[in-house]
Design a protein around this motif. Structure first.
Motif, PDB file in Angstrom:
ATOM      1  N   ALA A 186     -13.346 -17.425  16.147  1.00 41.01           N
ATOM      2  CA  ALA A 186     -12.826 -17.019  17.449  1.00 41.01           C
ATOM      3  C   ALA A 186     -13.772 -16.054  18.136  1.00 41.01           C
ATOM      4  N   TYR A 187     -14.143 -16.415  19.356  1.00 39.37           N
ATOM      5  CA  TYR A 187     -14.864 -15.500  20.231  1.00 39.37           C
ATOM      6  C   TYR A 187     -13.847 -14.485  20.740  1.00 39.37           C
ATOM      7  N   CYS A 188     -14.097 -13.211  20.442  1.00 41.64           N
ATOM      8  CA  CYS A 188     -13.092 -12.177  20.696  1.00 41.64           C
ATOM      9  C   CYS A 188     -13.767 -10.932  21.267  1.00 41.64           C
ATOM     10  N   PRO A 189     -14.058 -10.934  22.574  1.00 42.57           N
ATOM     11  CA  PRO A 189     -14.725  -9.771  23.162  1.00 42.57           C
ATOM     12  C   PRO A 189     -13.832  -8.540  23.269  1.00 42.57           C
ATOM     13  N   LEU A 190     -12.520  -8.723  23.221  1.00 46.51           N
ATOM     14  CA  LEU A 190     -11.583  -7.599  23.309  1.00 46.51           C
ATOM     15  C   LEU A 190     -10.935  -7.378  21.944  1.00 46.51           C
ATOM     16  N   PRO A 191     -11.241  -6.272  21.279  1.00 42.97           N
ATOM     17  CA  PRO A 191     -10.749  -6.060  19.906  1.00 42.97           C
ATOM     18  C   PRO A 191      -9.231  -6.154  19.775  1.00 42.97           C
ATOM     19  N   GLU A 192      -8.506  -5.785  20.824  1.00 45.38           N
ATOM     20  CA  GLU A 192      -7.052  -5.807  20.716  1.00 45.38           C
ATOM     21  C   GLU A 192      -6.495  -7.219  20.553  1.00 45.38           C
ATOM     22  N   PRO A 195      -6.120  -9.230  16.059  1.00 41.32           N
ATOM     23  CA  PRO A 195      -5.045  -9.507  15.093  1.00 41.32           C
ATOM     24  C   PRO A 195      -4.303 -10.808  15.359  1.00 41.32           C
ATOM     25  N   ALA A 196      -4.017 -11.105  16.625  1.00 37.09           N
ATOM     26  CA  ALA A 196      -3.295 -12.339  16.924  1.00 37.09           C
ATOM     27  C   ALA A 196      -4.145 -13.568  16.615  1.00 37.09           C
ATOM     28  N   LEU A 197      -5.453 -13.499  16.891  1.00 40.54           N
ATOM     29  CA  LEU A 197      -6.338 -14.625  16.590  1.00 40.54           C
ATOM     30  C   LEU A 197      -6.447 -14.840  15.082  1.00 40.54           C
ATOM     31  N   LYS A 198      -6.530 -13.753  14.330  1.00 39.07           N
ATOM     32  CA  LYS A 198      -6.567 -13.874  12.864  1.00 39.07           C
ATOM     33  C   LYS A 198      -5.254 -14.443  12.334  1.00 39.07           C
ATOM     34  N   GLN A 199      -4.142 -13.973  12.881  1.00 41.88           N
ATOM     35  CA  GLN A 199      -2.841 -14.469  12.436  1.00 41.88           C
ATOM     36  C   GLN A 199      -2.689 -15.953  12.724  1.00 41.88           C
ATOM     37  N   ALA A 202      -7.783 -17.960  12.628  1.00 44.39           N
ATOM     38  CA  ALA A 202      -9.230 -17.823  12.754  1.00 44.39           C
ATOM     39  C   ALA A 202      -9.792 -17.124  11.525  1.00 44.39           C
ATOM     40  N   SER A 203     -10.837 -17.713  10.941  1.00 47.70           N
ATOM     41  CA  SER A 203     -11.412 -17.137   9.720  1.00 47.70           C
ATOM     42  C   SER A 203     -12.493 -16.117  10.009  1.00 47.70           C
ATOM     43  N   HIS A 204     -12.991 -16.107  11.242  1.00 49.95           N
ATOM     44  CA  HIS A 204     -14.018 -15.135  11.609  1.00 49.95           C
ATOM     45  C   HIS A 204     -13.902 -14.833  13.093  1.00 49.95           C
ATOM     46  N   LEU A 205     -14.090 -13.569  13.454  1.00 52.72           N
ATOM     47  CA  LEU A 205     -14.111 -13.137  14.841  1.00 52.72           C
ATOM     48  C   LEU A 205     -15.512 -12.651  15.182  1.00 52.72           C
ATOM     49  N   PHE A 206     -15.957 -12.937  16.396  1.00 50.37           N
ATOM     50  CA  PHE A 206     -17.230 -12.388  16.856  1.00 50.37           C
ATOM     51  C   PHE A 206     -17.089 -11.994  18.319  1.00 50.37           C
ATOM     52  N   ALA A 207     -17.766 -10.924  18.697  1.00 50.71           N
ATOM     53  CA  ALA A 207     -17.524 -10.283  19.985  1.00 50.71           C
ATOM     54  C   ALA A 207     -18.452 -10.749  21.089  1.00 50.71           C
ATOM     55  N   HIS A 208     -19.526 -11.454  20.746  1.00 52.41           N
ATOM     56  CA  HIS A 208     -20.493 -11.906  21.747  1.00 52.41           C
ATOM     57  C   HIS A 208     -20.982 -13.286  21.355  1.00 52.41           C
ATOM     58  N   MET A 209     -21.083 -14.194  22.331  1.00 52.65           N
ATOM     59  CA  MET A 209     -21.513 -15.552  22.014  1.00 52.65           C
ATOM     60  C   MET A 209     -22.928 -15.590  21.459  1.00 52.65           C
ATOM     61  N   ALA A 210     -23.735 -14.589  21.772  1.00 55.11           N
ATOM     62  CA  ALA A 210     -25.101 -14.542  21.248  1.00 55.11           C
ATOM     63  C   ALA A 210     -25.126 -14.339  19.736  1.00 55.11           C
ATOM     64  N   GLU A 211     -23.990 -13.989  19.139  1.00 55.23           N
ATOM     65  CA  GLU A 211     -23.916 -13.851  17.684  1.00 55.23           C
ATOM     66  C   GLU A 211     -23.837 -15.196  16.973  1.00 55.23           C
ATOM     67  N   LEU A 212     -23.418 -16.238  17.680  1.00 55.96           N
ATOM     68  CA  LEU A 212     -23.158 -17.522  17.017  1.00 55.96           C
ATOM     69  C   LEU A 212     -24.386 -18.122  16.338  1.00 55.96           C
ATOM     70  N   PRO A 213     -25.582 -18.098  16.955  1.00 60.17           N
ATOM     71  CA  PRO A 213     -26.734 -18.661  16.250  1.00 60.17           C
ATOM     72  C   PRO A 213     -26.957 -18.058  14.865  1.00 60.17           C
ATOM     73  N   GLY A 214     -26.840 -16.744  14.747  1.00 68.66           N
ATOM     74  CA  GLY A 214     -27.016 -16.100  13.454  1.00 68.66           C
ATOM     75  C   GLY A 214     -25.927 -16.456  12.473  1.00 68.66           C
ATOM     76  N   LEU A 215     -24.699 -16.576  12.958  1.00 71.60           N
ATOM     77  CA  LEU A 215     -23.595 -16.961  12.076  1.00 71.60           C
ATOM     78  C   LEU A 215     -23.778 -18.373  11.546  1.00 71.60           C
ATOM     79  N   LEU A 216     -24.243 -19.264  12.389  1.00 71.66           N
ATOM     80  CA  LEU A 216     -24.492 -20.640  11.940  1.00 71.66           C
ATOM     81  C   LEU A 216     -25.630 -20.693  10.940  1.00 71.66           C
ATOM     82  N   ALA A 217     -26.669 -19.902  11.176  1.00 74.80           N
ATOM     83  CA  ALA A 217     -27.822 -19.901  10.278  1.00 74.80           C
ATOM     84  C   ALA A 217     -27.449 -19.410   8.883  1.00 74.80           C
ATOM     85  N   ALA A 218     -26.360 -18.650   8.791  1.00 74.34           N
ATOM     86  CA  ALA A 218     -25.962 -18.066   7.511  1.00 74.34           C
ATOM     87  C   ALA A 218     -25.074 -18.984   6.675  1.00 74.34           C
ATOM     88  N   VAL A 219     -24.658 -20.136   7.247  1.00 76.60           N
ATOM     89  CA  VAL A 219     -23.778 -21.035   6.472  1.00 76.60           C
ATOM     90  C   VAL A 219     -24.569 -22.211   5.924  1.00 76.60           C
TER      91      VAL A 219
END
Length: 219
Positions: A186-192, A195-199, A202-219
Motif C-alpha cells: 500500500a502506498y501510504c503517504p499519510l501515516p494515519e 493501520p486501516a490499510l494493514k488491517q 496490506a503486507s507492506h506500506l511505503f510513503a513515496h512511490m519512488a521507494e517502489l523500485p528499491g522494494l522490488l529489487a529486494a524481492v
C-alpha cells in the motif's frame, strides 16, 4: 517471493486525481442537498464507484441518482481532471521499475470507468506502459472491493493471483487485491491511514512511490 506480474491501481497510486474528482462530487452532492466537507466526502467515497453508492446518495439527497446526473458528474469531473491532473510523485520511476522487474507483465486495474483511466494515463505520460492492459471495474460483474478486476488483469497476463503484486492506496482496493489472492503493498503517504490499510491486508506500506523500485529489487 518472485512476482510474475505487478498490478497497479490508478487513482491515488499513479495519478493525483482523488482530490479533484471528490471535489466535483462534493459540490454536486451539496447542490443536491447533501452538504459534506472535503474530508467527509473523501472518507465516504474514496476508492469506490459513485454508482455503487446509489442508495446512500439517494437517501441523503432525497432524489434519484439519474443517468443525467451521472452524465453531468462525468463531464464536470473530466473537465477538472484535464485542467489540473498531475502524476503522483515518483510514479513514472515506479512503473518503469515494475515494467522491467516482471518483463513487462504489468497492468492497471481500476475501479473507475475506462474513459477516465485511459484519459488520465495518457495525460500524465504513462499510457505506453499500460496500453492493452487496462482493466475497469465498470466492465466487471463486480467492482472493488470484489476481486474481479484484479483477477481479470492477472488472467490476461497469464499469472496466478497468488503470484501477483498489487499496488493500492485504499482499504477498498487492498481488500480487492487480497481477495484475488495477491500480495498487496500500500502506498501510504499519510501515516494515519496506515493501520486501516494493514488491517485490510496490506503486507507492506511505503510513503513515496519512488521507494517502489528499491522494494522490488529486494524481492
Amino acid at each position: 517471493m518472485k512476482f510474475e506480474a505487478v498490478l497497479f491501481d490508478c487513482d491515488g497510486v499513479l495519478v493525483d486525481s482523488e482530490p479533484i474528482t471528490n471535489g466535483v462530487l462534493r459540490d454536486m452532492l451539496e447542490e443536491g442537498g447533501w452538504p459534506l466537507t472535503p474530508d467527509e466526502c473523501m472518507r465516504v467515497f474514496v476508492g469506490k464507484a459513485v454508482r455503487d453508492e446509489r442508495l446512500l446518495i439517494e437517501a441523503k439527497t432525497g432524489r434519484p441518482l439519474t443517468e443525467d446526473w451521472m452524465a453531468e458528474f462525468y463531464a464536470r469531473r473530466n473537465r477538472e481532471l484535464q485542467a489540473r491532473l498531475t502524476a503522483i510523485a515518483g510514479a513514472h520511476e515506479a512503473v518503469a521499475a515494475a515494467h522491467a522487474h516482471v518483463a513487462e507483465r504489468i497492468a492497471c486495474a481500476s475501479g473507475a470507468d475506462r474513459f477516465k483511466v485511459e484519459m488520465q494515463l495518457a495525460q500524465v505520460g504513462l499510457m505506453d506502459y499500460f496500453a492493452g492492459r487496462i482493466f475497469s471495474g465498470h466492465e466487471m460483474p463486480r467492482s472493488k472491493p470484489a476481486p474481479d478486476v484484479y483477477l481479470a488483469a492477472a488472467r490476461h497476463l497469464g499469472a496466478a493471483g497468488a503470484r501477483c503484486l498489487v499496488i493500492e492506496d485504499t482499504t477498498t482496493g487492498v481488500t480487492a487485491g487480497i481477495a484475488a489472492g495477491a500480495t498487496v503493498w500500500a502506498y501510504c503517504p499519510l501515516p494515519e491511514h496506515g493501520p486501516a490499510l494493514k488491517q485490510a491486508g496490506a503486507s507492506h506500506l511505503f510513503a513515496h512511490m519512488a521507494e517502489l523500485p528499491g522494494l522490488l529489487a529486494a524481492v
